[in-house]
Design an enzyme around this catalytic site. Structure first.
Site, PDB file in Angstrom:
ATOM      1  N   GLU A   1       0.818  -1.228   0.000  1.00 59.52           N
ATOM      2  CA  GLU A   1       0.000   0.000   0.000  1.00 59.52           C
ATOM      3  C   GLU A   1       0.850   1.276   0.000  1.00 59.52           C
ATOM      4  O   GLU A   1       0.696   2.142   0.859  1.00 59.52           O
ATOM      5  CB  GLU A   1      -0.950  -0.017   1.204  1.00 59.52           C
ATOM      6  CG  GLU A   1      -1.885  -1.207   1.209  1.00 59.52           C
ATOM      7  CD  GLU A   1      -2.750  -1.277   2.468  1.00 59.52           C
ATOM      8  OE1 GLU A   1      -2.644  -0.370   3.316  1.00 59.52           O
ATOM      9  OE2 GLU A   1      -3.527  -2.240   2.605  1.00 59.52           O
TER      10      GLU A   1
ATOM     11  N   GLU B   1      -6.491 -10.544  -0.660  1.00 61.84           N
ATOM     12  CA  GLU B   1      -7.256 -10.245   0.560  1.00 61.84           C
ATOM     13  C   GLU B   1      -8.750 -10.124   0.257  1.00 61.84           C
ATOM     14  O   GLU B   1      -9.444  -9.267   0.796  1.00 61.84           O
ATOM     15  CB  GLU B   1      -6.746  -8.946   1.199  1.00 61.84           C
ATOM     16  CG  GLU B   1      -5.266  -8.935   1.503  1.00 61.84           C
ATOM     17  CD  GLU B   1      -4.793  -7.658   2.174  1.00 61.84           C
ATOM     18  OE1 GLU B   1      -5.640  -6.894   2.707  1.00 61.84           O
ATOM     19  OE2 GLU B   1      -3.575  -7.409   2.180  1.00 61.84           O
TER      20      GLU B   1
END
Length: 405
Positions: free
Chosen positions: A166, A273
């Site tokens: 991220e 995820e």
């Protein structure tokens, strides 16, 4: 499947003890979903795995663990939190891997693959990383020390590492973090080089959310891949987190097109995820079917792209989902409900994978401990390139119908 891969698979079968076969059979009948689970179907359909996140906080829940331990359902486990920097190095140079070791031990006992997450991330950092007045040299040394110690500790056991997690904002700029403030984009190469040195056989990933569709953030993630390759730094994969919303999930074709854009850069791709949350609760029967449709779109897109190697869900059950706490008023994002009952989304995904498995070319599927080579999968390449990463855990991702005891 290459002849070499077939021989490797047969060698793995010959090396398996009767006790290991018994363990496989116990796992295959765990849970409440019957004999043909998502992982076994996914492998038959041509993927390497279908897996889930879990962690030690859940291990005392027996009904839950009967599903997580079921290698027929889940061929790979990733710890939610126990490998993050805050969990493993709270003070400089003082490492603790106790919880992460428990996750690793679980996967070894079950014969599951292990995905490892995450090394360089702006969040869940120990205080010393957030507050130290770093220089380029001192922060570089801290990153290299953390990664070499952690990746080295798990060397040989991780299919892949999320090396950088991220790193970019929605507008494509880099997130503010101690890493970018001090090192600029050099923190990327520093992290990936350290991981490659500590475990040459693990796949090295960049992982992010909201890159499932074209836009500034996805373009920035592609830019990270290009930058590392231009610098001669190994990056093997990109993880699409897949935290999506019912009714707003892109179509199967749109998702596959985006996966392929990244694959064309010479990396493998995966959903790392996946969960698809409802905007409001309670959930109507119509909304449950909409969620099922969206799950099929996502997992179908992986089946449609050769370089997409597998799917990970972020917890199997609504009981332990992170969604309600983070997005109040939303939830029920997982494939199993809070009582570990399969939801309509589970049934639809199972049907999708079964149909794909029925039309897949017949082949001997490599076991979980035979991983793909570290050479990135190119667009259009087959899924069959393999290298031996140890044959001691050889059962979990076999085509389960081949040998019945």
């Amino acid at each position: 499947m290459t002849r070499l891969a077939t021989l490797i698979t047969l060698a793995g079968l010959l090396a398996v003890s009767p006790g290991a076969y018994a363990q496989r059979n116990r796992n295959d009948t765990g849970g409440s979903t019957g004999a043909e689970g998502l992982n076994s179907l996914a492998v038959k359909a041509g993927l390497l795995y279908f897996g889930t996140a879990s962690d030690t906080r859940n291990f005392a829940d027996e009904p839950y663990m009967s599903v997580v331990n079921n290698t027929n359902e889940f061929g790979m486990i990733v710890p939610e939190n126990s490998m993050k920097w805050e969990a493993t190095e709270k003070e400089p140079g003082r490492f603790s891997f106790a919880n992460a070791d428990r996750v690793r031990a679980l996967t070894k006992a079950n014969g599951q693959m292990l995905r490892c997450h995450a090394l360089t991330w702006h969040s869940q950092l120990p205080n010393f990383v957030k507050t130290t007045a770093w220089t380029r040299d001192t922060l570089t040394a801290a990153i290299e020390s953390h990664i070499s110690n952690e990746v080295g500790h798990f060397a040989g056991d991780c299919y892949a590492w999320d090396v950088v997690n991220e790193a970019v904002n929605e507008n494509g700029s880099f997130r503010d973090s101690p890493f970018h403030r001090t090192l600029g984009t050099d923190f990327l190469a520093i992290s990936f080089r350290a991981a490659a040195a500590a475990d040459p056989n693990a796949k090295l990933y960049y992982n992010d959310f909201n890159i499932e569709t074209p836009g500034p953030k996805a373009n920035a993630a592609m830019g990270i891949v290009r930058l590392l390759k231009e610098q001669g730094v190994r990056i093997d994969g990109v993880g699409f987190q897949g935290h999506l919303t019912v009714g707003s999930t892109p179509s199967r074709a749109q998702l596959a097109s985006q996966l392929q854009r990244f694959a064309d850069l010479g990396v493998e791709v995966t959903y790392t995820e996946l969960d698809i949350r409802h905007k409001s609760l309670p959930v109507s029967s119509r909304a449950a079917q909409d969620q099922a449709r969206d799950y099929v779109s996502v997992i179908g897109s992986c089946l449609d792209v050769t370089a997409c190697v597998g799917v990970m869900v972020w917890q199997p059950t609504d009981k332990y989902s992170w969604i309600p706490e983070t997005f109040p008023g939303t939830g029920d994002a997982c494939l199993f409900d809070a009582n570990m009952n399969p939801k309509p989304a589970y049934t639809s995904v199972s049907s999708l994978l079964a149909a794909a498995a029925a039309t897949a070319p017949a082949s001997v599927v490599p076991p979980a401990s035979v991983t793909t080579s570290k050479t990135p999968i190119q667009a259009g390449a087959g899924r069959e390139t393999v290298s031996i990463a140890g044959l001691t855990l050889a059962l979990s991702s076999l085509a389960f119908g081949m040998f019945m005891l």
